[in-house]
Write an enzyme that holds these catalytic residues in place. Structure first.
Site, PDB file in Angstrom:
ATOM      1  N   SER A   1      -1.592   5.828   1.956  1.00 39.00           N
ATOM      2  CA  SER A   1      -1.214   4.840   3.112  1.00 39.00           C
ATOM      3  C   SER A   1      -0.077   4.768   3.496  1.00 39.00           C
ATOM      4  O   SER A   1      -0.400   5.461   5.176  1.00 39.00           O
ATOM      5  CB  SER A   1      -1.499   3.607   2.854  1.00 39.00           C
TER       6      SER A   1
ATOM      7  N   CYS B   1     -12.845   1.641  -5.208  1.00 38.37           N
ATOM      8  CA  CYS B   1     -12.187   0.641  -4.409  1.00 38.37           C
ATOM      9  C   CYS B   1     -13.512   0.689  -2.653  1.00 38.37           C
ATOM     10  O   CYS B   1     -13.381  -0.449  -2.227  1.00 38.37           O
ATOM     11  CB  CYS B   1     -11.064   0.884  -2.975  1.00 38.37           C
TER      12      CYS B   1
ATOM     13  N   ASN C   1       0.792   1.604  -1.759  1.00 44.02           N
ATOM     14  CA  ASN C   1       0.181   2.320  -1.813  1.00 44.02           C
ATOM     15  C   ASN C   1       0.372   4.128  -0.909  1.00 44.02           C
ATOM     16  O   ASN C   1       1.061   4.010   0.470  1.00 44.02           O
ATOM     17  CB  ASN C   1      -1.225   2.010  -0.712  1.00 44.02           C
TER      18      ASN C   1
ATOM     19  N   GLU D   1      -6.497  -9.917  -5.642  1.00 42.74           N
ATOM     20  CA  GLU D   1      -6.692  -8.820  -4.986  1.00 42.74           C
ATOM     21  C   GLU D   1      -8.309  -8.704  -5.530  1.00 42.74           C
ATOM     22  O   GLU D   1      -9.127  -7.495  -5.777  1.00 42.74           O
ATOM     23  CB  GLU D   1      -6.100  -7.259  -5.122  1.00 42.74           C
TER      24      GLU D   1
ATOM     25  N   ARG E   1      -4.856  -7.385   5.317  1.00 39.35           N
ATOM     26  CA  ARG E   1      -5.829  -7.224   4.683  1.00 39.35           C
ATOM     27  C   ARG E   1      -5.925  -9.067   4.459  1.00 39.35           C
ATOM     28  O   ARG E   1      -7.387  -9.696   3.902  1.00 39.35           O
ATOM     29  CB  ARG E   1      -5.336  -7.206   2.549  1.00 39.35           C
TER      30      ARG E   1
ATOM     31  N   HIS F   1      -3.236  -0.965  -7.297  1.00 37.59           N
ATOM     32  CA  HIS F   1      -3.925  -1.660  -8.041  1.00 37.59           C
ATOM     33  C   HIS F   1      -4.491  -1.431  -9.520  1.00 37.59           C
ATOM     34  O   HIS F   1      -4.351  -0.206  -9.543  1.00 37.59           O
ATOM     35  CB  HIS F   1      -5.418  -2.262  -7.714  1.00 37.59           C
TER      36      HIS F   1
HETATM   37  O1  SUG Z   1      -4.996  -2.487   0.149  1.00 35.98           O
HETATM   38  N1  SUG Z   1      -5.203   0.642   1.568  1.00 35.98           N
HETATM   39  C1  SUG Z   1      -5.936  -0.642   0.776  1.00 35.98           C
HETATM   40  C2  SUG Z   1      -6.466  -0.242  -0.229  1.00 35.98           C
HETATM   41  C3  SUG Z   1      -7.607  -0.165  -1.279  1.00 35.98           C
HETATM   42  C4  SUG Z   1      -7.333   0.249  -2.680  1.00 35.98           C
HETATM   43  N2  SUG Z   1      -8.753  -0.768  -2.932  1.00 35.98           N
HETATM   44  C5  SUG Z   1      -9.256  -0.612  -4.234  1.00 35.98           C
HETATM   45  N3  SUG Z   1      -7.801   0.292  -5.285  1.00 35.98           N
HETATM   46  N4  SUG Z   1      -9.673  -1.082  -4.606  1.00 35.98           N
HETATM   47  C6  SUG Z   1      -4.576  -1.404   0.587  1.00 35.98           C
HETATM   48  O2  SUG Z   1      -3.966  -1.553   0.039  1.00 35.98           O
HETATM   49  C7  SUG Z   1      -3.988   0.929   3.859  1.00 35.98           C
HETATM   50  C8  SUG Z   1      -4.685   0.773   5.299  1.00 35.98           C
HETATM   51  C9  SUG Z   1      -3.299   1.507   6.552  1.00 35.98           C
HETATM   52  O3  SUG Z   1      -2.371   1.503   5.939  1.00 35.98           O
HETATM   53  O4  SUG Z   1      -3.960   1.715   7.380  1.00 35.98           O
HETATM   54  C10 SUG Z   1      -5.021   0.354   3.093  1.00 35.98           C
HETATM   55  O5  SUG Z   1      -4.976  -0.752   3.332  1.00 35.98           O
END
Ligand code: SUG
Length: 460
Positions: free
Chosen positions: A40, A379, A37, A186, A150, A261
């Site tokens: 992130s 999200c 991601n 997910e 998560r 995702h």
């Molecule tokens: O799982 N970010 C989440 C973002 C989720 C997005 N959800 C959807 N696409 N539906 C993830 O990657 C980052 C948290 C951090 O790095 O502090 C985070 O968990």
């Protein structure tokens, strides 16, 4: 349009879509925990503003409720996850354990403080009653096994959903699938439902990142978090009919480009699928199966790479948008502000709504605090299609309205910090602030004692 005109549009229909948004928790920060991601990892260690994050989310919920959409709130989880710290062999008081982890390994503590449960599109997969064999709404909590921060959400998610969707006559909340890479799940981020009417049989579309047994093509750079085997298990648990279920593989190349995702590259609602041309492997076959199983009127809006690159889709979160049904039979597209700042995306969107096809209106929201962690509008919400009877069986305290918005905004302003960095997570005062806030929240939302600190420290 007023609330009454939206409901008039659905008069005579057997159901409607409710959006349940995750309320951002008081420990929202940028931990850099989600490899694959790019937001992130790219924004790791930025100083966060939890108060602003929560207020941005609430503003979206309020706006949708005011437009007449059914809008609910899902509470954040308790963080730091002190029960987990204790399970990992640390001893002493909660504050002592937090200091022991945070002073030796701040990243570890950060993972156990993540407010990631705000992204409730990953809370569960939901099948409305029109699709299931027993005529109930089924939820399978997502195991989120691919990421440490998560994977620790599912027990609380199950407890919370069971309190909100408590009536066994209408709802069945399944526990998460086993925590195994072969069953990486997910949730709704990789699931879309198409329908003519929210209350009757629709087509459920599951998108997976890889097949664990027998799959050939996989991403090379970033992980495929979700398996075909997990999606198939969810479809079986929910009692879905094969003739109305479609499984498709995400294009591994887009996972490697940061599409962790499917909801970062595709969104669907009613008869509309809005996606990038590179979203799926074997896309023509996928579209053909969707067309066949949906029947006449399936509407594909495929965005070509020549108009919007995958990189711009990831940067802007164009497809992490909400498609919202309108009274005129068309759809609103709710996009994050980053779409306005990405020239090709903004130009495409202007052209899209002027064309006056299935999507004829844009709504733009500032969700920057969540976006910087890779969480856009889609999200932040879990969609639950409901009939009137089912909606009446939902815990009524979670429905958004003017009074609840005022109460929750005031609650955020009283309890949340406007600045949180990784180093702040060891502050013993933070734990007290979080628990005081969550205790009050369970009263506002009439949830009972759902949090570990209210249950003698237990997450069971
Ligand atoms: O799982 N970010 C989440 C973002 C989720 C997005 N959800 C959807 N696409 N539906 C993830 O990657 C980052 C948290 C951090 O790095 O502090 C985070 O968990």
């Amino acid at each position: 349009m007023t609330a009454s005109t939206v409901f008039e549009a659905f008069a005579g229909s057997k159901g409607f879509e409710a959006n349940f948004d995750g309320l951002v928790g008081p420990t929202h920060h940028y931990g850099g925990h989600s490899f694959g991601n790019v937001a992130s990892t790219g924004n790791a260690k930025l100083v966060a503003n939890p108060r602003e994050a929560a207020l941005q989310g609430l503003a979206k919920m309020k706006a949708l409720a005011e437009m007449g959409y059914k809008q609910g709130v899902l509470p954040p989880q308790e963080r730091p996850a002190t029960w987990l710290i204790r399970d990992l062999g640390y001893t002493g008081s909660d504050q002592e354990m937090i200091a022991a982890v945070g002073n030796t390994n701040p990243g570890y503590l950060s993972a156990m403080c993540s407010a990631s449960s705000m992204w409730v599109a990953n809370a569960a997969t939901v099948s409305p009653s029109g699709d299931t064999n027993d005529g109930r709404v089924h939820f399978t909590v997502a195991n989120l096994q691919n990421k440490f921060h998560r994977a620790i959400e599912h027990r609380q998610t199950e407890r919370t959903l069971k309190v909100i969707f408590a009536d066994p006559q209408y709802f069945n909340v399944h526990a998460a699938l086993p925590m195994l890479a072969a069953l990486g799940d997910e949730g709704a981020a990789n699931h879309t439902r198409f329908c003519r009417d929210y209350g009757v049989q629709g087509v459920e579309f599951f998108v997976y990142g890889k097949q664990h047994w027998g799959g050939t093509v996989e991403p090379q750079r970033f992980p495929a978090r979700h398996t075909l085997e997990a999606s198939q298990a969810v479809a079986r648990l929910h009692g879905l009919r094969d003739e109305y279920t479609v499984f498709a593989q995400q294009n591994p190349a887009v996972i490697d480009a940061g599409v962790f995702h499917n909801d970062v590259i595709a969104v669907g609602n009613q008869n509309v699928l809005f996606c990038h041309e590179q979203a799926f492997l074997n896309s023509q076959q996928v579209y053909a199966e969707l067309n066949r199983k949906f029947g006449a009127g399936f509407n594909l809006i495929e965005v070509p790479t020549s108009a919007v690159s995958v990189a711009d889709a990831v940067k802007s979160y164009l497809f992490n948008s909400q498609l919202l049904a309108k009274a005129n039979g068309k759809q609103r597209l709710l996009v994050p502000e980053e779409c306005c700042n990405t020239p090709d995306v903004w130009a495409y969107l202007q052209h899209l709504v002027q064309d006056n096809q299935a999507i004829d209106e844009l709504l733009v929201f500032d969700l920057k605090q969540s976006m910087q962690n890779g969480g856009g509008p889609a999200c932040l919400r879990l969609r639950v299609a409901l009939t009137e009877a089912e909606a009446a069986a939902v815990n009524p305290a979670i429905w958004m309205n003017g009074a609840l918005y005022a109460r929750l905004s005031d609650w955020v302003k009283r309890h949340y910090r406007d600045r949180l960095a990784e180093g702040d997570l060891v502050d013993p005062q933070l734990l007290i602030e979080v628990r005081t806030a969550l205790d009050e929240l369970t009263q506002i939302l009439n949830l009972g004692a759902i949090y570990p600190f209210q249950r003698h420290g237990s997450d069971e």
